[in-house]
Write an enzyme that holds these catalytic residues in place. Structure first.
Site, mmCIF file in Angstrom:
data_model
loop_
_atom_site.group_PDB
_atom_site.id
_atom_site.type_symbol
_atom_site.label_atom_id
_atom_site.label_comp_id
_atom_site.label_asym_id
_atom_site.label_seq_id
_atom_site.Cartn_x
_atom_site.Cartn_y
_atom_site.Cartn_z
ATOM 1 N N TRP A 192 0.819 -1.220 0.000
ATOM 2 C CA TRP A 192 0.000 0.000 0.000
ATOM 3 C C TRP A 192 0.842 1.254 0.000
ATOM 4 C CZ3 TRP A 192 -4.342 -0.203 -2.171
ATOM 5 C CH2 TRP A 192 -5.155 -1.334 -2.051
ATOM 6 N N ASP A 247 -1.838 6.386 6.478
ATOM 7 C CA ASP A 247 -2.900 5.525 5.956
ATOM 8 C C ASP A 247 -3.208 4.480 7.021
ATOM 9 O OD1 ASP A 247 -4.497 3.711 4.640
ATOM 10 O OD2 ASP A 247 -3.186 3.486 2.890
ATOM 11 N N LYS A 293 -12.851 -1.811 6.232
ATOM 12 C CA LYS A 293 -12.129 -2.746 7.098
ATOM 13 C C LYS A 293 -12.611 -2.628 8.553
ATOM 14 C CE LYS A 293 -9.038 -2.746 3.458
ATOM 15 N NZ LYS A 293 -8.187 -1.905 2.656
HETATM 16 C C1 PLP Z 1 -7.652 -1.414 1.610
HETATM 17 C C2 PLP Z 1 -6.535 -0.442 1.693
HETATM 18 C C3 PLP Z 1 -6.407 0.617 0.780
HETATM 19 C C4 PLP Z 1 -7.310 0.792 -0.425
HETATM 20 O O1 PLP Z 1 -8.585 1.113 -0.107
HETATM 21 P P1 PLP Z 1 -9.645 1.403 -1.280
HETATM 22 O O2 PLP Z 1 -10.838 1.828 -0.510
HETATM 23 O O3 PLP Z 1 -9.834 0.131 -2.039
HETATM 24 O O4 PLP Z 1 -9.095 2.467 -2.145
HETATM 25 C C5 PLP Z 1 -5.381 1.513 0.976
HETATM 26 N N1 PLP Z 1 -4.521 1.386 1.987
HETATM 27 C C6 PLP Z 1 -4.604 0.369 2.879
HETATM 28 C C7 PLP Z 1 -3.617 0.275 3.992
HETATM 29 C C8 PLP Z 1 -5.611 -0.580 2.752
HETATM 30 O O5 PLP Z 1 -5.691 -1.590 3.626
#
Ligand code: PLP
Length: 359
Positions: free
Chosen positions: A105, A172, A196
């Protein structure tokens, strides 16, 4: 009415939601609190929805302990849109930003930021090594911010603490928000897609320090501008209103269950149980040794030749979505807040049974 059947869902995202929240949604689905319509069918500028939206924001700020000098934005586009939206809002042409690259990511975020601004990789995790210690990062004193991923969902590594830097941190937290306390003093921006630990897909939470709201480039679309979103309470256009409502129910659930500290305690307990089992086994193996994530646990089944059988029989036993990310293979158990400890018990029991039959 008998309790509905609920599988043990280890999906990396969209992921498990608390059954109590789903029951609330069902109760209110057709007729929200006697108003004769669903939240999905409500005008987003109606007083009813405004109350839902305000309460969700208030409850999030309370459980996550967000200080007053941060704005909370509810936006669409996923965490992935933030990979571009953040540099558009926090940098000007000619600026540069630093990236701590620790897995999939952070690599993706760096690639997207590169389309917008100058990017430097200030630290990097070597394959299967520990996370780079913050005192070894080669930070650019002129960088506008330092981007990092607190929990690499695919690689299964997690920063246990985040450093206090001169530059604002952009973090993030898509896969570990609401499972750990946040030291806001170190933060410039914290963002997380909802699917999540927060709610259904379609919604992303972005928490921005207010003094960073006026740094946007000129000429970016207004729906992508943090300041415009802040001024208009995240309603520059129609927001993902149903996801917002449902996220609000999850925030209240977290609060009822004892808050973020309790979520963290439970997460540690669940992860420890699975890691202990993997470490003691001669058949299964955890993939990560250093800086293990308490949310996403990648592991191997023997030499990999039994993977399909393992997954099929797990499915039949009601243990869903254990397949590792397609880029890395193997297995991964995601243990987000809504995954109960009984799911880990059931997984360990299934794994022991599988080993005794097939190893
Ligand atoms: C799932 C995830 C993303 C991407 O999320 P989207 O909603 O599909 O754009 C980005 N960063 C992390 C750490 C993730 O777990």
């Amino acid at each position: 009415m008998s309790a509905p059947y609920r599988a043990f869902n280890f999906s990396p995202g969209p992921a498990a939601l608390p059954v109590e929240v789903l029951e609330e949604v069902r109760r209110d689905l057709v007729d929200y609190q006697g108003r004769g319509l669903s939240v999905m069918e409500m005008n987003h500028r109606s007083p009813e929805f405004e109350a839902i939206a305000d309460a969700a924001e208030r409850d999030f700020r309370q459980i996550a302990n967000v200080p007053d000098d941060f704005a909370t934005l509810f936006v669409a586009g996923g965490a992935t849109l933030q990979f571009s939206m953040i540099p558009m809002n926090l940098t000007r042409p000619g600026d540069s930003v630093d990236f701590v690259v620790t897995g999939t990511w952070s690599k993706k975020a760096l690639r997207e930021a590169k389309r917008v601004v100058g990017v430097r990789q200030c630290a990097c995790r070597n394959d299967s090594g520990p996370l780079p210690a913050s005192d070894s990062w080669s930070l650019d004193p002129n960088a506008q911010y330092v981007h990092l991923v607190s929990n690499e969902t695919i690689d299964g590594v997690q920063f246990k603490t985040l450093p206090a830097l001169e530059r604002p941190l952009v973090v993030d937290m898509s896969s570990d928000i609401l499972s750990r306390a946040i030291d806001w003093q170190r933060m410039g921006v914290v963002f997380a897609s909802a699917q999540k630990n927060i709610g259904p897909a379609g919604l992303t939470l972005v928490v921005v320090r207010r003094d960073l709201l006026d740094r946007a480039r000129l000429n970016i679309p207004s729906v992508l501008e943090f300041a415009a979103l802040d001024q208009r309470a995240s309603m520059v256009n129609t927001p993902p209103s149903f996801s917002w409502y449902l996220a609000g129910l999850v925030f209240r659930w977290v609060e009822r269950e004892g808050g973020v500290d309790e979520m963290e305690r439970r997460s540690r307990r669940k992860a420890q149980k699975l890691y202990r089992y993997l470490d003691e086994s001669n058949f299964y193996a955890a993939r990560v040794v250093h800086d293990r994530s308490i949310m996403n646990i990648p592991f191997d089944v023997g030499d990999g030749s039994l993977d399909e059988l393992f997954l099929r029989q797990a499915n039949e036993a009601g243990l869903l979505s254990l397949r590792g990310h397609r880029s890395v293979g193997g297995m991964r158990a995601s243990l987000y807040n809504a995954v109960p400890e009984s799911a880990v018990d059931a997984l360990v029991e299934y794994m022991a049974q599988f080993e005794s039959e097939h190893a």
